[in-house]
Write an enzyme that holds these catalytic residues in place. Sequence first.
Site, PDB file in Angstrom:
ATOM      1  N   LYS A  22      -4.155  35.980  31.897  1.00  8.95           N
ATOM      2  CA  LYS A  22      -3.652  35.761  30.525  1.00  8.95           C
ATOM      3  C   LYS A  22      -4.816  35.505  29.562  1.00  8.95           C
ATOM      4  O   LYS A  22      -4.908  36.120  28.504  1.00  8.95           O
ATOM      5  CB  LYS A  22      -2.722  34.565  30.497  1.00  8.95           C
ATOM      6  CG  LYS A  22      -2.476  33.996  29.087  1.00  8.95           C
ATOM      7  CD  LYS A  22      -1.552  32.819  29.069  1.00  8.95           C
ATOM      8  CE  LYS A  22      -2.249  31.489  29.036  1.00  8.95           C
ATOM      9  NZ  LYS A  22      -2.728  31.023  27.731  1.00  8.95           N
ATOM     10  N   ASN A  23      -5.719  34.586  29.945  1.00  5.28           N
ATOM     11  CA  ASN A  23      -6.732  34.144  28.996  1.00  5.28           C
ATOM     12  C   ASN A  23      -7.852  35.157  28.794  1.00  5.28           C
ATOM     13  O   ASN A  23      -8.649  35.016  27.879  1.00  5.28           O
ATOM     14  CB  ASN A  23      -7.282  32.779  29.403  1.00  5.28           C
ATOM     15  CG  ASN A  23      -6.220  31.698  29.217  1.00  5.28           C
ATOM     16  OD1 ASN A  23      -5.217  31.926  28.541  1.00  5.28           O
ATOM     17  ND2 ASN A  23      -6.416  30.550  29.837  1.00  5.28           N
ATOM     18  N   CYS A 117      -0.359  21.830  19.569  1.00  5.74           N
ATOM     19  CA  CYS A 117       0.391  22.080  20.808  1.00  5.74           C
ATOM     20  C   CYS A 117       0.347  20.785  21.621  1.00  5.74           C
ATOM     21  O   CYS A 117      -0.390  19.852  21.279  1.00  5.74           O
ATOM     22  CB  CYS A 117      -0.216  23.251  21.550  1.00  5.74           C
ATOM     23  SG  CYS A 117      -1.775  22.811  22.229  1.00  5.74           S
ATOM     24  N   ARG A 122      -6.143  20.705  18.481  1.00  5.27           N
ATOM     25  CA  ARG A 122      -6.821  21.949  18.894  1.00  5.27           C
ATOM     26  C   ARG A 122      -7.677  22.416  17.707  1.00  5.27           C
ATOM     27  O   ARG A 122      -7.361  23.378  17.049  1.00  5.27           O
ATOM     28  CB  ARG A 122      -5.818  23.029  19.283  1.00  5.27           C
ATOM     29  CG  ARG A 122      -4.936  22.719  20.473  1.00  5.27           C
ATOM     30  CD  ARG A 122      -5.622  22.732  21.815  1.00  5.27           C
ATOM     31  NE  ARG A 122      -6.000  24.016  22.323  1.00  5.27           N
ATOM     32  CZ  ARG A 122      -5.229  24.779  23.121  1.00  5.27           C
ATOM     33  NH1 ARG A 122      -4.012  24.380  23.398  1.00  5.27           N
ATOM     34  NH2 ARG A 122      -5.651  25.933  23.579  1.00  5.27           N
ATOM     35  N   ASP A 305      -6.600  23.773  33.399  1.00  6.74           N
ATOM     36  CA  ASP A 305      -5.332  24.511  33.474  1.00  6.74           C
ATOM     37  C   ASP A 305      -4.686  24.432  34.848  1.00  6.74           C
ATOM     38  O   ASP A 305      -3.586  24.929  35.049  1.00  6.74           O
ATOM     39  CB  ASP A 305      -5.534  25.974  33.078  1.00  6.74           C
ATOM     40  CG  ASP A 305      -5.960  26.102  31.629  1.00  6.74           C
ATOM     41  OD1 ASP A 305      -6.442  27.181  31.244  1.00  6.74           O
ATOM     42  OD2 ASP A 305      -5.850  25.109  30.889  1.00  6.74           O
ATOM     43  N   ARG A 397       5.199  32.462  28.878  1.00  5.84           N
ATOM     44  CA  ARG A 397       4.055  32.861  28.053  1.00  5.84           C
ATOM     45  C   ARG A 397       2.872  33.221  28.937  1.00  5.84           C
ATOM     46  O   ARG A 397       1.993  33.959  28.551  1.00  5.84           O
ATOM     47  CB  ARG A 397       3.649  31.733  27.111  1.00  5.84           C
ATOM     48  CG  ARG A 397       4.565  31.569  25.946  1.00  5.84           C
ATOM     49  CD  ARG A 397       3.837  30.935  24.780  1.00  5.84           C
ATOM     50  NE  ARG A 397       4.623  31.080  23.578  1.00  5.84           N
ATOM     51  CZ  ARG A 397       5.430  30.136  23.124  1.00  5.84           C
ATOM     52  NH1 ARG A 397       5.548  29.016  23.778  1.00  5.84           N
ATOM     53  NH2 ARG A 397       6.119  30.332  22.028  1.00  5.84           N
TER      54      ARG A 397
HETATM   55  C1  EPZ Z   1      -8.686  27.926  26.219  1.00  2.00           C
HETATM   56  O1  EPZ Z   1      -8.215  27.162  25.135  1.00  2.00           O
HETATM   57  C2  EPZ Z   1      -7.451  28.277  27.035  1.00  2.00           C
HETATM   58  N1  EPZ Z   1      -6.518  29.035  26.210  1.00  2.00           N
HETATM   59  C3  EPZ Z   1      -6.774  27.004  27.525  1.00  2.00           C
HETATM   60  O2  EPZ Z   1      -5.764  27.433  28.425  1.00  2.00           O
HETATM   61  C4  EPZ Z   1      -7.766  26.166  28.322  1.00  2.00           C
HETATM   62  O3  EPZ Z   1      -7.162  24.917  28.641  1.00  2.00           O
HETATM   63  C5  EPZ Z   1      -9.033  25.919  27.508  1.00  2.00           C
HETATM   64  O4  EPZ Z   1      -9.589  27.169  27.042  1.00  2.00           O
HETATM   65  C6  EPZ Z   1     -10.105  25.215  28.337  1.00  2.00           C
HETATM   66  O5  EPZ Z   1     -10.424  25.994  29.451  1.00  2.00           O
HETATM   67  C7  EPZ Z   1      -6.762  30.351  26.016  1.00  2.00           C
HETATM   68  O6  EPZ Z   1      -7.743  30.881  26.510  1.00  2.00           O
HETATM   69  C8  EPZ Z   1      -5.769  31.098  25.188  1.00  2.00           C
HETATM   70  P1  EPZ Z   1     -11.533  25.235  24.154  1.00  2.00           P
HETATM   71  P2  EPZ Z   1      -9.230  26.881  23.890  1.00  2.00           P
HETATM   72  O7  EPZ Z   1     -11.937  25.782  22.838  1.00  2.00           O
HETATM   73  O8  EPZ Z   1     -10.151  28.011  23.728  1.00  2.00           O
HETATM   74  C9  EPZ Z   1     -12.610  21.281  21.737  1.00  2.00           C
HETATM   75  C10 EPZ Z   1      -3.641  27.606  29.348  1.00  2.00           C
HETATM   76  O9  EPZ Z   1      -2.954  26.778  29.956  1.00  2.00           O
HETATM   77  N2  EPZ Z   1     -12.838  22.183  20.597  1.00  2.00           N
HETATM   78  O10 EPZ Z   1     -12.336  25.567  25.368  1.00  2.00           O
HETATM   79  O11 EPZ Z   1      -8.397  26.444  22.740  1.00  2.00           O
HETATM   80  C11 EPZ Z   1     -11.140  21.203  22.103  1.00  2.00           C
HETATM   81  O12 EPZ Z   1     -10.478  20.228  21.331  1.00  2.00           O
HETATM   82  C12 EPZ Z   1      -4.401  27.162  28.122  1.00  2.00           C
HETATM   83  O13 EPZ Z   1      -3.816  28.801  29.680  1.00  2.00           O
HETATM   84  C13 EPZ Z   1     -13.366  21.665  19.430  1.00  2.00           C
HETATM   85  O14 EPZ Z   1     -13.634  20.475  19.336  1.00  2.00           O
HETATM   86  O15 EPZ Z   1     -10.024  25.616  24.461  1.00  2.00           O
HETATM   87  C14 EPZ Z   1     -11.188  20.823  23.563  1.00  2.00           C
HETATM   88  O16 EPZ Z   1     -11.345  19.411  23.689  1.00  2.00           O
HETATM   89  C15 EPZ Z   1      -4.158  25.702  27.772  1.00  2.00           C
HETATM   90  N3  EPZ Z   1     -13.599  22.503  18.370  1.00  2.00           N
HETATM   91  C16 EPZ Z   1     -12.465  21.499  24.069  1.00  2.00           C
HETATM   92  O17 EPZ Z   1     -13.220  21.826  22.902  1.00  2.00           O
HETATM   93  C17 EPZ Z   1     -13.311  23.852  18.437  1.00  2.00           C
HETATM   94  O18 EPZ Z   1     -13.568  24.577  17.442  1.00  2.00           O
HETATM   95  C18 EPZ Z   1     -12.209  22.777  24.838  1.00  2.00           C
HETATM   96  O19 EPZ Z   1     -11.417  23.632  24.022  1.00  2.00           O
HETATM   97  C19 EPZ Z   1     -12.768  24.360  19.635  1.00  2.00           C
HETATM   98  C20 EPZ Z   1     -12.545  23.515  20.698  1.00  2.00           C
END
Ligand code: EPZ
Length: 434
Positions: A22-23, A117, A122, A305, A397
């Site tokens: 998915k990701n 979410c 996020r 995840d 999803r």
């Molecule tokens: C991706 O989310 C995945 N979603 C998530 O999977 C997964 O949990 C996550 O990566 C971590 O591996 C998709 O790929 C669609 P991040 P993403 O940016 O990209 C902080 C699932 O179950 N952050 O790596 O949104 C954030 O708050 C889903 O498949 C900032 O501070 O995650 C978090 O604490 C759930 N500023 C950390 O970084 C930003 O601009 C990691 O978030 C972006 C993120």
Amino acid sequence: MDKFVIKGGRRLTGEVTISGAKNAAVGILPAVILSDEPCIIENVPTISDVNICIRILREMGADITFLGNDTYRIDPTGIRSHCVPYETARKMRASYYFLGALLGKYKKARVSMPGGCPLGARPIDQHLKAFCSLGAKYTLSQGMIDLTADKLTGNQIFFDVVTVGATMNAMLAATKAEGLTIIENAAKEPHIVDLANFLNSMGANIMGAGTDVIKIRGVQKLHGTTYSVIPDQIEAGTFMAAVAATKGDVVIRNVIPKHLESITKKMEKIGVHIEQFDDSIHVWVDGPLVKANIKTAPHPGFPTDMQSQIATLLTLAEGTSIITENIWEQRFGYVDELRRMGADITVNGKIALIEGTGRLMGAPVKACDLRAGAALIIAGLAAAGITEIEDIFHIERGYDCMEGKLRALGADIEKVSIPDNKDSSKNSSDKAAV
Ligand code: EPZ
């Protein structure tokens, strides 16, 4: 609305084939926008997040044909809009990848702010930091992000936190930027490598994906390609936990064992046997499950995840387990639901203490997010009696025909339609995907 009805207590046995990731797919599909020719994308999972990506691309003017066998032909040359419709975009968490792809191709993009979410905040500050580093300007108004750039020029981007989304978005925006972009403190997940490989198969020049430093030399044109999405490491891990929870014996096909390393290591510590082959693993349990300590971390650490799924497994293990969630502020939403099934879990901030009781009882429960829903399925499979899981739109999803795959392994699981409740607070069309 639909629900899953599971009669627990049956061992999972046989073989299951994992679908595309998915990701990875939700990043690769928007990335097709960067191409100047049609692309063929294979091993695309049939999940609602992908359906939304396809719908967005069609609404923007792309010509898309489903060729069967999880394969799409996508011709982006007809795209005339740089705007992703608000109503469609807000349904899907990963709509933010359209920002990077549209900016990279048209130097402008208009996409709704990705919805909040159940995982907590996020933010997208690092995404915007990356875009601005390349020369873009943004405005936020009416829930929409507007990006524009006279020109995109390669630059150094240092992420304050390791972020999957911003790393992928920076790659998308930098692919056609003039000169060299260096992304530092980059995320290293398999789906990041998959996106880089896809872009390179179209003629991009991206090096270092999978390490914490990614170098991108901008190119002017990208040609068409045929590309197959990698298998979903989290779907594979979810099935590993389901097999273990039912003390089953299953061969899981279409996996990349290297992507499962951190999951495999923890499962073996819990007492799960795992034999690895080139593109499959044999998973079985023939003894007691024992406690473990889990700390989620960016890849190659234990994936967040998989946190709810392994927590469910640990409710069945002997002893007290500790789970530390280091990525998301609120990723224990499933705990209340597991408690309804007899689990003994105490949550304090980012730490959950799990007293392994060795048994769960069926109950009516609700999925609050994608992986929480997967955890409740695992709990229902292992529990004595009937478990009914509502709000399964979360699960659909990110999991391709989960109930069909589980039934083929011997599970007693049915999808049942229930009349829409007029005052239902959870309208599936409005929930942001994770
Ligand atoms: C991706 O989310 C995945 N979603 C998530 O999977 C997964 O949990 C996550 O990566 C971590 O591996 C998709 O790929 C669609 P991040 P993403 O940016 O990209 C902080 C699932 O179950 N952050 O790596 O949104 C954030 O708050 C889903 O498949 C900032 O501070 O995650 C978090 O604490 C759930 N500023 C950390 O970084 C930003 O601009 C990691 O978030 C972006 C993120």
